[in-house]
Design a protein around this motif. Structure first.
Motif, short mmCIF file in Angstrom:
data_model
loop_
_atom_site.label_atom_id
_atom_site.label_comp_id
_atom_site.label_asym_id
_atom_site.label_seq_id
_atom_site.Cartn_x
_atom_site.Cartn_y
_atom_site.Cartn_z
N TYR A 117 -7.83 -3.29 10.18
CA TYR A 117 -8.28 -4.49 9.34
C TYR A 117 -6.85 -4.51 8.20
CZ TYR A 117 -13.15 -5.69 10.98
OH TYR A 117 -14.31 -6.11 11.37
N MET A 118 -6.77 -5.12 7.70
CA MET A 118 -4.62 -5.60 7.09
C MET A 118 -5.09 -5.72 5.97
SD MET A 118 -1.15 -7.43 8.01
CE MET A 118 -2.24 -9.45 7.22
N GLN A 158 -7.97 -0.22 6.99
CA GLN A 158 -6.96 0.72 7.56
C GLN A 158 -5.20 0.58 7.20
OE1 GLN A 158 -9.33 -1.38 10.23
NE2 GLN A 158 -10.41 0.32 9.49
N MET A 159 -4.80 -0.54 6.78
CA MET A 159 -3.93 -0.64 6.53
C MET A 159 -2.93 -1.79 5.59
SD MET A 159 -1.20 -3.26 7.93
CE MET A 159 0.54 -3.67 8.62
N THR A 160 -1.83 -1.64 4.80
CA THR A 160 -1.60 -2.29 4.01
C THR A 160 -0.02 -2.55 4.42
OG1 THR A 160 -1.41 -4.11 2.46
CG2 THR A 160 -1.43 -1.70 2.46
N ILE A 161 0.31 -3.43 4.00
CA ILE A 161 2.45 -2.98 3.58
C ILE A 161 2.75 -3.91 2.16
CG2 ILE A 161 4.54 -4.23 3.70
CD1 ILE A 161 3.29 -5.42 6.22
N ASN A 162 3.01 -2.69 1.06
CA ASN A 162 3.07 -3.14 -0.29
C ASN A 162 3.96 -1.73 -1.19
OD1 ASN A 162 0.08 -3.24 -1.97
ND2 ASN A 162 -0.05 -1.03 -2.23
N PRO A 163 4.95 -2.98 -1.37
CA PRO A 163 5.63 -2.65 -2.73
C PRO A 163 5.57 -0.98 -2.93
CG PRO A 163 4.51 -3.68 -3.96
CD PRO A 163 3.54 -3.72 -2.97
N ILE A 164 6.75 -0.23 -2.64
CA ILE A 164 6.82 0.67 -2.77
C ILE A 164 6.67 2.12 -4.02
CG2 ILE A 164 8.80 3.42 -3.07
CD1 ILE A 164 10.57 1.90 -0.79
N VAL A 187 -1.03 3.40 5.89
CA VAL A 187 -2.37 3.48 6.56
C VAL A 187 -3.26 4.43 6.29
CG1 VAL A 187 -0.81 2.30 8.73
CG2 VAL A 187 -1.68 5.11 8.65
N ASN A 188 -4.52 4.30 6.36
CA ASN A 188 -5.13 5.46 5.98
C ASN A 188 -5.71 6.14 6.77
OD1 ASN A 188 -8.14 6.85 6.18
ND2 ASN A 188 -8.50 5.51 4.68
N PRO A 189 -4.88 8.15 6.54
CA PRO A 189 -5.18 8.98 7.66
C PRO A 189 -6.22 8.97 8.51
CG PRO A 189 -4.60 9.41 4.78
CD PRO A 189 -5.28 8.29 5.22
N ASP A 203 -10.61 -0.01 -1.60
CA ASP A 203 -11.30 -0.02 0.21
C ASP A 203 -10.07 0.92 0.69
OD1 ASP A 203 -12.94 -1.62 -1.20
OD2 ASP A 203 -12.62 -3.10 -0.16
N LEU A 204 -9.11 0.78 1.19
CA LEU A 204 -8.01 1.66 1.44
C LEU A 204 -7.94 2.75 1.81
CD1 LEU A 204 -5.21 0.89 3.77
CD2 LEU A 204 -3.79 0.98 1.64
#
Length: 323
Positions: free
Chosen positions: A157-158, A201-207, A133-135, A194-195
């Motif tokens: 927003y995801m 505000q949030m995403t699920i992203n590869p490490i 997430v964005n801090p 944008d993130l």
């Protein structure tokens, strides 16, 4: 001319054995020429890098070149069609990833049936993701994030890499299992600017794609998507600790066209598993943010089938359509 019954039976038995002998001999001499190794993504992407590492090791172990052929486009469907329409002789190998399983549900007009037309060969690695997430978001844990999202329905927003991508589908599973209302924002290009700016505000992203931003404090990691914590990131909890049963990982593996002799499939499986046992290759893969995994062809086939069923249910339940 008539043959005595005993002679007739001997001739018949010998004829029946010929295909088996030649088939076994074919496998013993495999590979006798270079192997085409198709990758459905551009050079320099993670699947390409991993394919080149595996291909080099297979070349060294089997004595023939495994020639990487990048065939990007249509979400890897172009490469998959090219590989699965090739002769089932072991000389066209395909790198497969989670995307192939997702596409099997997302696209209904393909010229191939992925689940029907492959001969699974070997797993290579799992690819864990991070919930980031964005801090600026007032949430430092998954429970706090869920509470914030529930208190602000439709206002969080995801971001994802596009409709039907792994980041989108992993997010939809999280929404369903956590009972939160997040607004999906698909991107055709990179959503990272944008993130970082807080517009999403949030995403699920590869490490690997998130690590640098997390270590520099530009993003906050809330959880890994594996069933348990990762040894490499012991301080980051697993999402399943707060959302029981949640698990979502990418993966890499190998397949051949259906009908490839089992002896050749087995030979490639043994060589791949031996490569993954090499400490140097394991270290290279871990450095890319993936976890090496070994399976038999049957085990890998069962895994792929299970993942197909799981994600097909999510895609259909969420009404997800490909871009």
């Amino acid at each position: 001319m008539k043959l005595p019954r005993r002679r007739f039976l001997q001739v018949g038995a010998g004829a029946a054995a010929l295909p088996i002998v030649s088939r076994g001999a074919w496998a013993q001499t495999y590979p006798s020429r270079p192997v085409r190794f198709i990758v459905g993504f551009p050079a320099g992407n993670a699947p390409d890098i991993i394919a080149r590492l595996i291909g080099q090791s297979l070349s060294e172990r089997l004595g023939q070149q495994f020639v990487i052929e990048n065939r990007p486009g249509a979400g890897s469907n172009i490469a998959t069609e090219a590989a699965l329409s090739a002769p089932a002789d072991g000389y066209t190998l395909l790198m497969i990833v989670l995307t192939n399983v997702l596409n099997a549900t997302l696209y209904t007009n393909l010229k191939f049936n992925f689940m029907r037309d492959i001969a699974p060969v070997a797993a290579i690695a799992d690819a864990p993701y991070l919930v980031v997430v964005n801090p600026s978001l007032p949430a430092k844990t998954i429970p706090e994030f869920i509470a914030h999202a529930r208190a602000n329905p439709g206002k969080v927003y995801m971001a994802s890499g596009g409709n039907g991508t792994s980041s989108h589908i992993f997010g939809e599973l999280f929404k369903m299992m956590a009972g939160v209302d997040l607004v999906h924002v698909p991107y055709r290009g990179s959503f990272m600017p944008d993130l970082l700016a807080g517009q999403v505000q949030m995403t699920i992203n590869p490490i690997p794609q998130a690590t640098e931003y997390v270590t520099t404090g530009k993003l906050r990691a809330l959880a890994v998507t594996t069933a348990k914590r990762l040894p490499a990131l012991p301080d980051i909890p697993a999402l399943s600790e707060f959302v029981p049963g949640y698990e979502a990982v990418g993966w890499y593996g190998l397949c051949l066209p259906k009908g490839t002799p089992a002896e050749i499939v087995g030979k490639l499986n043994e060589a791949t598993n031996a490569a993954l046992a090499d400490p140097k290759l394991k270290a290279r893969l871990v450095g890319l943010g993936v976890e090496p995994v070994t399976m038999t062809p049957a085990e890998f086939g069962k895994f792929v089938a299970g993942d197909f069923e799981k994600w097909a249910n999510v895609i259909k339940s969420a009404g997800i359509k490909a871009d």
